[in-house]
Design a protein around this motif. Structure first.
Motif, PDB file in Angstrom:
ATOM      1  N   ALA A  36       0.778  -1.364   0.010  1.00 40.42           N
ATOM      2  CA  ALA A  36      -0.073  -0.054   0.047  1.00 40.42           C
ATOM      3  C   ALA A  36       0.840   1.272  -0.082  1.00 40.42           C
ATOM      4  N   LYS A  66       1.128   3.959  -2.977  1.00 38.08           N
ATOM      5  CA  LYS A  66       0.735   5.488  -2.709  1.00 38.08           C
ATOM      6  C   LYS A  66       1.821   6.336  -3.143  1.00 38.08           C
ATOM      7  N   GLU A  98      -4.611   7.891 -12.901  1.00 37.65           N
ATOM      8  CA  GLU A  98      -5.813   6.821 -12.731  1.00 37.65           C
ATOM      9  C   GLU A  98      -5.753   5.615 -12.282  1.00 37.65           C
ATOM     10  N   LEU A 124      -3.813   5.530  -8.981  1.00 36.71           N
ATOM     11  CA  LEU A 124      -4.873   5.796  -7.992  1.00 36.71           C
ATOM     12  C   LEU A 124      -5.666   4.543  -7.635  1.00 36.71           C
ATOM     13  N   ASP A 125      -6.066   3.920  -8.677  1.00 46.74           N
ATOM     14  CA  ASP A 125      -6.789   2.641  -8.546  1.00 46.74           C
ATOM     15  C   ASP A 125      -6.085   1.679  -7.729  1.00 46.74           C
ATOM     16  N   ARG A 126      -4.844   1.388  -7.981  1.00 47.87           N
ATOM     17  CA  ARG A 126      -3.862   0.534  -7.591  1.00 47.87           C
ATOM     18  C   ARG A 126      -3.711   0.688  -5.981  1.00 47.87           C
ATOM     19  N   ALA A 127      -3.588   2.085  -5.575  1.00 48.93           N
ATOM     20  CA  ALA A 127      -3.336   2.647  -4.356  1.00 48.93           C
ATOM     21  C   ALA A 127      -4.576   2.268  -3.672  1.00 48.93           C
ATOM     22  N   ARG A 128      -5.714   2.418  -4.124  1.00 50.17           N
ATOM     23  CA  ARG A 128      -6.812   2.066  -3.270  1.00 50.17           C
ATOM     24  C   ARG A 128      -7.253   0.798  -2.996  1.00 50.17           C
ATOM     25  N   TYR A 129      -6.906  -0.094  -3.973  1.00 47.60           N
ATOM     26  CA  TYR A 129      -6.945  -1.508  -3.772  1.00 47.60           C
ATOM     27  C   TYR A 129      -6.076  -2.195  -2.724  1.00 47.60           C
ATOM     28  N   GLU A 189      -4.638  -0.395  -0.369  1.00 44.63           N
ATOM     29  CA  GLU A 189      -4.976   0.305   0.741  1.00 44.63           C
ATOM     30  C   GLU A 189      -6.392  -0.414   1.208  1.00 44.63           C
ATOM     31  N   GLY A 190      -7.302  -0.836   0.611  1.00 45.52           N
ATOM     32  CA  GLY A 190      -8.279  -1.838   1.022  1.00 45.52           C
ATOM     33  C   GLY A 190      -8.039  -2.927   1.560  1.00 45.52           C
ATOM     34  N   GLN A 233      -6.268  -2.571   4.918  1.00 46.50           N
ATOM     35  CA  GLN A 233      -7.361  -2.626   5.966  1.00 46.50           C
ATOM     36  C   GLN A 233      -8.048  -3.700   6.202  1.00 46.50           C
TER      37      GLN A 233
END
Length: 112
Positions: A18, A22, A88, A91-96, A98-99, A102
């Motif tokens: 993550a 980021k 984009e 950012l999608d990869r970072a969101r994935y 991070e999810g 979590q």
């Protein structure tokens, strides 16, 4: 290896992934923002030059500079579109990631 230690290990890996995602997204955003700034500066220069009325002796050079500026803006906008598309994806990869981090943190806390 117990279930808790496996989850700890997976959570550590997810945190690293993550953080890396980021960082890559931040670098891509900086590149996109830099291109946008260059475009704004070039647009301002072009606008200022277009507002001036050239004298007959420099009219050809003035028109050539405006054409060159238009071409440079076109190239910069294309590059900006490419960088924004790349951003984009990052950012999608970072969101994935991070999810994922979590979820593993939640599972780890529930296992202990």
């Amino acid at each position: 290896m117990s279930r808790g230690s496996k989850l700890d290990r997976l959570a550590q890996i997810a945190e690293l992934k993550a953080t890396l995602a980021k960082g890559e997204a931040a670098n891509a955003r900086a590149a996109a923002d830099g291109l946008a700034l260059n475009i704004r500066h070039l647009q301002n220069d072009r606008r200022a030059m277009a507002a001036e009325t050239p004298d007959p002796a420099t009219a050809r050079a003035h028109a050539a500079w405006l054409r060159h500026c238009d071409g440079a803006l076109r190239d910069l906008r294309g590059e900006e579109a490419r960088v924004r598309a790349e951003l984009e994806g990052k950012l999608d990869r970072a969101r994935y990631e991070e999810g994922r981090r979590q979820v593993l943190e939640k599972l780890k806390s529930q296992a202990s």
